[in-house]
Scaffold this active site. Structure first.
Site, PDB file in Angstrom:
ATOM      1  N   ASP A   1       0.847  -1.202   0.000  1.00 25.38           N
ATOM      2  CA  ASP A   1       0.000   0.000   0.000  1.00 25.38           C
ATOM      3  C   ASP A   1       0.877   1.245   0.000  1.00 25.38           C
ATOM      4  O   ASP A   1       0.572   2.246  -0.663  1.00 25.38           O
ATOM      5  CB  ASP A   1      -0.906  -0.009   1.243  1.00 25.38           C
ATOM      6  CG  ASP A   1      -2.131   0.874   1.104  1.00 25.38           C
ATOM      7  OD1 ASP A   1      -2.065   1.895   0.406  1.00 25.38           O
ATOM      8  OD2 ASP A   1      -3.168   0.539   1.708  1.00 25.38           O
TER       9      ASP A   1
ATOM     10  N   HIS B   1      -8.170  -1.374   8.461  1.00 29.35           N
ATOM     11  CA  HIS B   1      -7.131  -0.806   7.578  1.00 29.35           C
ATOM     12  C   HIS B   1      -7.394   0.696   7.489  1.00 29.35           C
ATOM     13  O   HIS B   1      -8.294   1.139   6.780  1.00 29.35           O
ATOM     14  CB  HIS B   1      -7.266  -1.497   6.221  1.00 29.35           C
ATOM     15  CG  HIS B   1      -6.351  -1.034   5.150  1.00 29.35           C
ATOM     16  ND1 HIS B   1      -5.279  -1.780   4.700  1.00 29.35           N
ATOM     17  CD2 HIS B   1      -6.360   0.082   4.377  1.00 29.35           C
ATOM     18  CE1 HIS B   1      -4.673  -1.146   3.719  1.00 29.35           C
ATOM     19  NE2 HIS B   1      -5.307  -0.006   3.498  1.00 29.35           N
TER      20      HIS B   1
ATOM     21  N   ASN C   1      -1.151   5.116   5.010  1.00 33.11           N
ATOM     22  CA  ASN C   1      -1.739   4.321   6.087  1.00 33.11           C
ATOM     23  C   ASN C   1      -1.289   4.899   7.421  1.00 33.11           C
ATOM     24  O   ASN C   1      -0.272   5.587   7.508  1.00 33.11           O
ATOM     25  CB  ASN C   1      -1.228   2.873   6.018  1.00 33.11           C
ATOM     26  CG  ASN C   1      -1.781   2.129   4.835  1.00 33.11           C
ATOM     27  OD1 ASN C   1      -1.182   2.123   3.765  1.00 33.11           O
ATOM     28  ND2 ASN C   1      -2.925   1.524   5.021  1.00 33.11           N
TER      29      ASN C   1
ATOM     30  N   CYS D   1      -3.796   5.178  -2.102  1.00 36.64           N
ATOM     31  CA  CYS D   1      -4.249   4.406  -3.261  1.00 36.64           C
ATOM     32  C   CYS D   1      -4.252   5.308  -4.489  1.00 36.64           C
ATOM     33  O   CYS D   1      -4.872   6.370  -4.471  1.00 36.64           O
ATOM     34  CB  CYS D   1      -5.652   3.841  -3.033  1.00 36.64           C
ATOM     35  SG  CYS D   1      -6.283   2.966  -4.487  1.00 36.64           S
TER      36      CYS D   1
ATOM     37  N   HIS E   1      -6.356   4.648   6.847  1.00 35.01           N
ATOM     38  CA  HIS E   1      -5.471   5.679   6.292  1.00 35.01           C
ATOM     39  C   HIS E   1      -5.591   6.911   7.193  1.00 35.01           C
ATOM     40  O   HIS E   1      -6.587   7.100   7.887  1.00 35.01           O
ATOM     41  CB  HIS E   1      -5.851   5.970   4.834  1.00 35.01           C
ATOM     42  CG  HIS E   1      -5.400   4.871   3.904  1.00 35.01           C
ATOM     43  ND1 HIS E   1      -4.256   4.958   3.159  1.00 35.01           N
ATOM     44  CD2 HIS E   1      -5.926   3.652   3.640  1.00 35.01           C
ATOM     45  CE1 HIS E   1      -4.095   3.846   2.460  1.00 35.01           C
ATOM     46  NE2 HIS E   1      -5.100   3.025   2.734  1.00 35.01           N
TER      47      HIS E   1
HETATM   48  P1  HMG Z   1      -8.718  -4.268 -16.890  1.00 32.80           P
HETATM   49  O1  HMG Z   1      -7.986  -3.298 -17.746  1.00 32.80           O
HETATM   50  O2  HMG Z   1     -10.209  -4.187 -16.839  1.00 32.80           O
HETATM   51  O3  HMG Z   1      -8.333  -5.797 -17.162  1.00 32.80           O
HETATM   52  O4  HMG Z   1      -8.136  -4.173 -15.441  1.00 32.80           O
HETATM   53  P2  HMG Z   1      -8.109  -6.680 -18.375  1.00 32.80           P
HETATM   54  O5  HMG Z   1      -8.410  -8.058 -17.913  1.00 32.80           O
HETATM   55  O6  HMG Z   1      -8.806  -6.127 -19.584  1.00 32.80           O
HETATM   56  O7  HMG Z   1      -6.536  -6.568 -18.595  1.00 32.80           O
HETATM   57  C1  HMG Z   1      -5.893  -5.409 -19.085  1.00 32.80           C
HETATM   58  C2  HMG Z   1      -4.410  -5.730 -19.257  1.00 32.80           C
HETATM   59  O8  HMG Z   1      -3.829  -6.012 -17.989  1.00 32.80           O
HETATM   60  C3  HMG Z   1      -4.162  -6.980 -20.113  1.00 32.80           C
HETATM   61  O9  HMG Z   1      -2.891  -6.806 -20.736  1.00 32.80           O
HETATM   62  C4  HMG Z   1      -4.039  -8.059 -19.080  1.00 32.80           C
HETATM   63  O10 HMG Z   1      -3.277  -9.165 -19.508  1.00 32.80           O
HETATM   64  C5  HMG Z   1      -3.313  -7.336 -17.982  1.00 32.80           C
HETATM   65  P3  HMG Z   1      -2.811  -6.454 -22.325  1.00 32.80           P
HETATM   66  O11 HMG Z   1      -3.514  -7.575 -22.995  1.00 32.80           O
HETATM   67  O12 HMG Z   1      -3.525  -5.133 -22.468  1.00 32.80           O
HETATM   68  O13 HMG Z   1      -1.345  -6.358 -22.537  1.00 32.80           O
HETATM   69  N1  HMG Z   1      -3.603  -7.900 -16.666  1.00 32.80           N
HETATM   70  C6  HMG Z   1      -2.661  -8.305 -15.803  1.00 32.80           C
HETATM   71  N2  HMG Z   1      -1.321  -8.295 -15.872  1.00 32.80           N
HETATM   72  C7  HMG Z   1      -0.660  -8.788 -14.810  1.00 32.80           C
HETATM   73  N3  HMG Z   1      -1.261  -9.260 -13.707  1.00 32.80           N
HETATM   74  C8  HMG Z   1      -2.596  -9.263 -13.584  1.00 32.80           C
HETATM   75  C9  HMG Z   1      -3.351  -8.775 -14.689  1.00 32.80           C
HETATM   76  N4  HMG Z   1      -4.660  -8.650 -14.904  1.00 32.80           N
HETATM   77  C10 HMG Z   1      -4.810  -8.118 -16.115  1.00 32.80           C
HETATM   78  N5  HMG Z   1      -3.182  -9.735 -12.482  1.00 32.80           N
HETATM   79  C11 HMG Z   1      -7.594  -5.086 -13.315  1.00 32.80           C
HETATM   80  C12 HMG Z   1      -8.646  -4.924 -14.375  1.00 32.80           C
HETATM   81  C13 HMG Z   1      -8.272  -5.629 -12.078  1.00 32.80           C
HETATM   82  C14 HMG Z   1      -6.513  -6.040 -13.801  1.00 32.80           C
HETATM   83  C15 HMG Z   1      -6.984  -3.669 -13.030  1.00 32.80           C
HETATM   84  O14 HMG Z   1      -8.032  -2.802 -12.767  1.00 32.80           O
HETATM   85  C16 HMG Z   1      -6.026  -3.656 -11.889  1.00 32.80           C
HETATM   86  O15 HMG Z   1      -4.942  -4.251 -11.955  1.00 32.80           O
HETATM   87  N6  HMG Z   1      -6.402  -2.948 -10.780  1.00 32.80           N
HETATM   88  C17 HMG Z   1      -5.591  -2.880  -9.602  1.00 32.80           C
HETATM   89  C18 HMG Z   1      -5.590  -1.479  -9.050  1.00 32.80           C
HETATM   90  C19 HMG Z   1      -4.832  -1.458  -7.753  1.00 32.80           C
HETATM   91  O16 HMG Z   1      -3.900  -2.223  -7.536  1.00 32.80           O
HETATM   92  N7  HMG Z   1      -5.235  -0.535  -6.842  1.00 32.80           N
HETATM   93  C20 HMG Z   1      -4.594  -0.393  -5.581  1.00 32.80           C
HETATM   94  C21 HMG Z   1      -4.832  -1.551  -4.653  1.00 32.80           C
HETATM   95  S1  HMG Z   1      -6.391  -1.482  -3.811  1.00 32.80           S
HETATM   96  C22 HMG Z   1      -6.101  -0.414  -2.466  1.00 32.80           C
HETATM   97  O17 HMG Z   1      -5.074   0.230  -2.405  1.00 32.80           O
HETATM   98  C23 HMG Z   1      -7.113  -0.359  -1.365  1.00 32.80           C
HETATM   99  C24 HMG Z   1      -6.659  -1.161  -0.132  1.00 32.80           C
HETATM  100  O18 HMG Z   1      -5.408  -0.678   0.359  1.00 32.80           O
HETATM  101  C25 HMG Z   1      -7.709  -1.068   0.970  1.00 32.80           C
HETATM  102  C26 HMG Z   1      -8.125   0.373   1.302  1.00 32.80           C
HETATM  103  O19 HMG Z   1      -7.253   1.229   1.550  1.00 32.80           O
HETATM  104  O20 HMG Z   1      -9.344   0.583   1.316  1.00 32.80           O
HETATM  105  C27 HMG Z   1      -6.475  -2.650  -0.456  1.00 32.80           C
HETATM  106 MG    MG Z   2      -5.153   1.074   1.594  1.00 27.55          MG
END
Ligand code: HMG
Ligand code: MG
Length: 292
Positions: free
Chosen positions: A17, A208, A250, A241, A210
């Site tokens: 994070d 969790h 955090n 995020c 922030h």
């Molecule tokens: P999308 O664009 O809808 O997905 O993203 P897609 O399936 O169409 O894939 C797009 C491209 O990404 C493709 O590549 C996939 O192969 C690739 P291309 O064909 O264009 O070359 N891809 C991946 N590559 C590697 N690993 C993977 C993967 N999946 C797809 N796993 C998706 C949908 C969910 C993948 C995207 O939206 C994403 O990765 N989101 C993550 C965002 C993120 O990490 N945010 C921060 C974390 S959450 C947070 O911080 C909150 C938390 O702390 C709690 C809180 O504070 O409340 C947890």
């Molecule tokens: Mg967080």
């Protein structure tokens, strides 16, 4: 470290994070060193990275490289975020034994963060949870925006409960409640815990927080009084995020650890060693590669 009192588990999320939201990209060497210092500081659960799309979070595109270099230990759980089956496969190939799926109590944030509705996210995660379990991994389910969303505004506690119930239905082992943008007051946290307490004992929920408005410690203090015994935190309070405008880091692991001890609980943390880890990551960020 205090002895003989009730234990609170602090899960360190700084490497994930924390570093996902820094504009500078820390080297693999420095990420590994940071994690080693956290282990030396007594952290027993560390969220080390995310197996998300590197296009969405370039800061963590080196997940495989980081995992391949962390010295494994039976006494420390190294977990990672997985947004879909592809992420799970990558995590399992790296030997990760605890993965986290992540959705939200608000449609606006779910859309911006994982490009899915809440319902789509649950459908997406169901096979991820099943496959993770079949591989012997434990699954955490994050619910973001438990009090408010940067896009949809205030979120009702029953909306949080509803998503938690859906995550339980698909089999997650642990629920993690995220105040993503750090706007909660202690009373808000009490209401959310009350809403979720019929689903899981409060002592098993993870909070969790922030610290955007410097109320995270007050929220944690109330949560402790209400029975919460598991918290996430990040050394030096780094992070946020990238898909939650206005979110800051955090709650700092140092401050949360001090609060727990002041309230009469024990943690596994060596404070002097934790300060060293916090100083190290601040230094590493100051010399890291800037945005390209
Ligand atoms: P999308 O664009 O809808 O997905 O993203 P897609 O399936 O169409 O894939 C797009 C491209 O990404 C493709 O590549 C996939 O192969 C690739 P291309 O064909 O264009 O070359 N891809 C991946 N590559 C590697 N690993 C993977 C993967 N999946 C797809 N796993 C998706 C949908 C969910 C993948 C995207 O939206 C994403 O990765 N989101 C993550 C965002 C993120 O990490 N945010 C921060 C974390 S959450 C947070 O911080 C909150 C938390 O702390 C709690 C809180 O504070 O409340 C947890
Ligand atoms: Mg967080």
């Amino acid at each position: 470290m205090s002895h003989g009192s009730e234990a609170v588990l602090l899960c360190e999320v700084g490497p994930r994070d924390g570093l996902q939201n820094e504009s500078r990209i820390v080297s693999v060497d420095d990420k590994v060193r940071f994690i080693e210092l956290l282990v030396a500081a007594g952290l027993r659960e560390i969220e080390v990275t995310s197996f998300v799309s590197p296009k969405w979070v370039p800061q963590l595109a080196d997940a495989e490289a980081v995992l391949s270099r962390i010295p494994r230990s039976d006494s420390v759980c190294f977990s990672a975020l997985v947004p879909n089956e592809k992420g799970l496969e990558r995590a399992l190939r790296c030997g990760v034994r605890k993965v986290s799926v992540f959705t939200a109590a608000s449609e606006g944030f779910a859309r911006k963060n994982i490009n899915a509705t809440i319902a789509e996210s649950i459908t997406r995660f169901a096979p991820v949870v099943a496959h993770a379990h079949a591989a012997g991994a434990v699954v955490r389910g994050y619910v973001s925006c438990i009090v408010a969303c940067p896009f949809d505004g205030a979120i009702a506690p029953h909306a949080v409960r509803e998503v938690c119930a859906q995550l339980i239905d698909i089999g997650v082992d642990e629920l993690d409640l995220g105040d993503t943008i750090g706007v909660a007051h202690a009373d808000d946290i009490a209401r959310v815990l009350d809403a979720c307490a019929t689903l899981r004992p409060v002592s098993e929920l993870v909070l969790h927080l922030h610290d955007t408005h410097h109320r995270a410690l007050a929220c944690a203090q109330r949560a402790l009084a209400l029975g919460v015994r598991r918290f996430d935190a990040s050394a030096a309070g780094i992070g946020g995020c990238p898909y939650a405008p206005g979110a800051s880091g955090n709650v700092a692991t140092e401050k949360l650890s001090d609060l727990c001890v002041a309230e009469g609980y024990s943690t596994s943390i060596d404070r002097i060693a934790l300060d060293a880890a916090a100083r190290f990551i601040i230094g590493a960020l100051s010399t890291a590669r800037g945005p390209e």
